[in-house]
Design a protein around this motif. Sequence first.
Motif, PDB file in Angstrom:
ATOM      1  N   PHE A 177       0.841  -1.204   0.000  1.00  0.00           N
ATOM      2  CA  PHE A 177       0.000   0.000   0.000  1.00  0.00           C
ATOM      3  C   PHE A 177       0.875   1.251   0.000  1.00  0.00           C
ATOM      4  O   PHE A 177       0.632   2.195  -0.766  1.00  0.00           O
ATOM      5  CB  PHE A 177      -0.909   0.007   1.229  1.00  0.00           C
ATOM      6  N   ASN A 178       1.887   1.261   0.851  1.00  0.00           N
ATOM      7  CA  ASN A 178       2.754   2.433   0.966  1.00  0.00           C
ATOM      8  C   ASN A 178       3.496   2.736  -0.336  1.00  0.00           C
ATOM      9  O   ASN A 178       3.772   3.893  -0.655  1.00  0.00           O
ATOM     10  CB  ASN A 178       3.757   2.246   2.100  1.00  0.00           C
ATOM     11  N   ILE A 179       3.813   1.702  -1.085  1.00  0.00           N
ATOM     12  CA  ILE A 179       4.536   1.886  -2.351  1.00  0.00           C
ATOM     13  C   ILE A 179       3.602   2.304  -3.480  1.00  0.00           C
ATOM     14  O   ILE A 179       3.937   3.172  -4.292  1.00  0.00           O
ATOM     15  CB  ILE A 179       5.265   0.577  -2.738  1.00  0.00           C
ATOM     16  N   GLU A 180       2.389   1.731  -3.509  1.00  0.00           N
ATOM     17  CA  GLU A 180       1.525   1.892  -4.671  1.00  0.00           C
ATOM     18  C   GLU A 180       0.457   2.973  -4.560  1.00  0.00           C
ATOM     19  O   GLU A 180      -0.057   3.427  -5.583  1.00  0.00           O
ATOM     20  CB  GLU A 180       0.838   0.553  -4.979  1.00  0.00           C
ATOM     21  N   ASN A 181       0.090   3.396  -3.333  1.00  0.00           N
ATOM     22  CA  ASN A 181      -1.042   4.324  -3.243  1.00  0.00           C
ATOM     23  C   ASN A 181      -0.696   5.682  -3.855  1.00  0.00           C
ATOM     24  O   ASN A 181       0.442   6.150  -3.790  1.00  0.00           O
ATOM     25  CB  ASN A 181      -1.493   4.479  -1.783  1.00  0.00           C
ATOM     26  N   LYS A 182      -1.696   6.317  -4.452  1.00  0.00           N
ATOM     27  CA  LYS A 182      -1.506   7.581  -5.168  1.00  0.00           C
ATOM     28  C   LYS A 182      -2.006   8.785  -4.363  1.00  0.00           C
ATOM     29  O   LYS A 182      -2.090   9.901  -4.875  1.00  0.00           O
ATOM     30  CB  LYS A 182      -2.261   7.544  -6.508  1.00  0.00           C
ATOM     31  N   ASP A 183      -2.343   8.559  -3.103  1.00  0.00           N
ATOM     32  CA  ASP A 183      -2.955   9.620  -2.302  1.00  0.00           C
ATOM     33  C   ASP A 183      -2.002  10.257  -1.300  1.00  0.00           C
ATOM     34  O   ASP A 183      -2.438  10.943  -0.378  1.00  0.00           O
ATOM     35  CB  ASP A 183      -4.169   9.059  -1.545  1.00  0.00           C
ATOM     36  N   ASN A 184      -0.706   9.979  -1.467  1.00  0.00           N
ATOM     37  CA  ASN A 184       0.309  10.573  -0.586  1.00  0.00           C
ATOM     38  C   ASN A 184       0.094  10.201   0.880  1.00  0.00           C
ATOM     39  O   ASN A 184       0.312  11.002   1.789  1.00  0.00           O
ATOM     40  CB  ASN A 184       0.333  12.097  -0.746  1.00  0.00           C
ATOM     41  N   ILE A 185      -0.361   8.951   1.096  1.00  0.00           N
ATOM     42  CA  ILE A 185      -0.612   8.436   2.452  1.00  0.00           C
ATOM     43  C   ILE A 185       0.462   7.411   2.784  1.00  0.00           C
ATOM     44  O   ILE A 185       0.873   6.621   1.930  1.00  0.00           O
ATOM     45  CB  ILE A 185      -2.003   7.779   2.531  1.00  0.00           C
TER      46      ILE A 185
END
Length: 447
Positions: free
Chosen positions: A68-76
């Motif tokens: 999730f940390n690598i792929e998410n596009k929401d800067n989360i």
Amino acid sequence: MKNKKVIFYTGLVILFLLASSIYRIKFYKSYASDEATLPPELKDKTIVRLWAKKSVISPTRSYQIDKFNIENKDNIHIIFEEYKEDYYNALRTTLAAGHGADLFEYGYSTLMKNNQIADLNSLGMNLENIDKSNVVYYKDMALGIKLFENSGKLIWNKEIFKKAGIDPNKPPTTWEEVTDYALKIKKAFPEVTPFAFPIKEYEDMKISIGEPSVNNGSLYTTFWDYKKGEYNFNGAKDILSVYNKLYDSGFIDEEFDKKSKNQLRGEFYRGEIAMMISTFEDKGYFSNILPLSFDIGIKDIIQTNKGEKNKYYYTTNSNFLVVNSEAIKENKKREAVKKVYEFLVNEDANREILETRYAMPLNLKSKEVKNDIYKEYNNLEKYYSESYDPTLFLSRNSRAEINLVLEAIRGNKTVDAAIEELNKQYKNYCKFAVEKEGFDFKYYIEK
């Protein structure tokens, strides 16, 4: 001499308290300064702190969060922490200091009373696509969505059955047959325990005592009558009488109450147990860690009152995530927490958990696994959530409950006397909840 001892021990206590205070100050500071000590690459990201109790799915969950940390596009970015025995203390300490996790696994009932948990509706979660029975409510407040559950099955060693002169493909269908089979097994294999069940922890009691008894009325595995709105342990009379008979006959290990689920798995793996009440997580162990060298049978737990439509219930009602009410006061953080929560309950994440064979996620359209082994564990059409159970929110002494059950099984107390005390205990729990804590049981009655 006496005064010197008093001074010595007083000094030790002061030193202990001082060390504890220093530790807590450091502990608080580590969370208070978390934002300031973030590595440069995380400075501009919205941080969501996620806490959970360590479990068999911990490695899988860690990999999912890394992804999730690598792929998410929401800067989360999720900062994931896991705890063992110190989970509850860590939770209390950090929340009291105002530095608690944003999203965390449920801990204890005072969280709601202190308004430390946010309603999922205030988070903006869309619950329309979630089975309502998988949502946990405190009164009419949506606390969290269940992640995964546990269930029970009866398993047996087919090799032992065959050598004892029992058809390995014809398991017992009544508790009388369990006793008959146990006698044959004991004669053929004096060193083998004919029947075993977990009973060391409170959830074990729900599996081994509650699950066989739920059809003796409108009962959950906690013995909460969800139609009458009261606890009624009278439904446990039959199974406690059965276990007492098996114990008196030597068909249950004399030290049965001291065996953890891990110990029972090991004994079954070594061929030292013929029949056993097993939980879903055993499937993962027998598939991956303790691969069995013999064929086993798997079927639903035998119930003491067989109706036309037998019901069973999932038993891990506390396995859900809650939201820190402080974490959603700012819009950007609230949206980030929502996205992380949605990620943790989505179909893909739960499918991966199911594939481990260690846990049964509820938020799935299909519970089938390709090339599955021991797939009968996944046969859960008769299983339901205990949607109206208030037990999670009561101040109780579960150890005292287990001890009463053990006394009945060992014959140190009559079954009737043990049940009478259990009913009395729960009546007092309910009275305390209403009079001292303002609890309202009307929300936990099925209409």
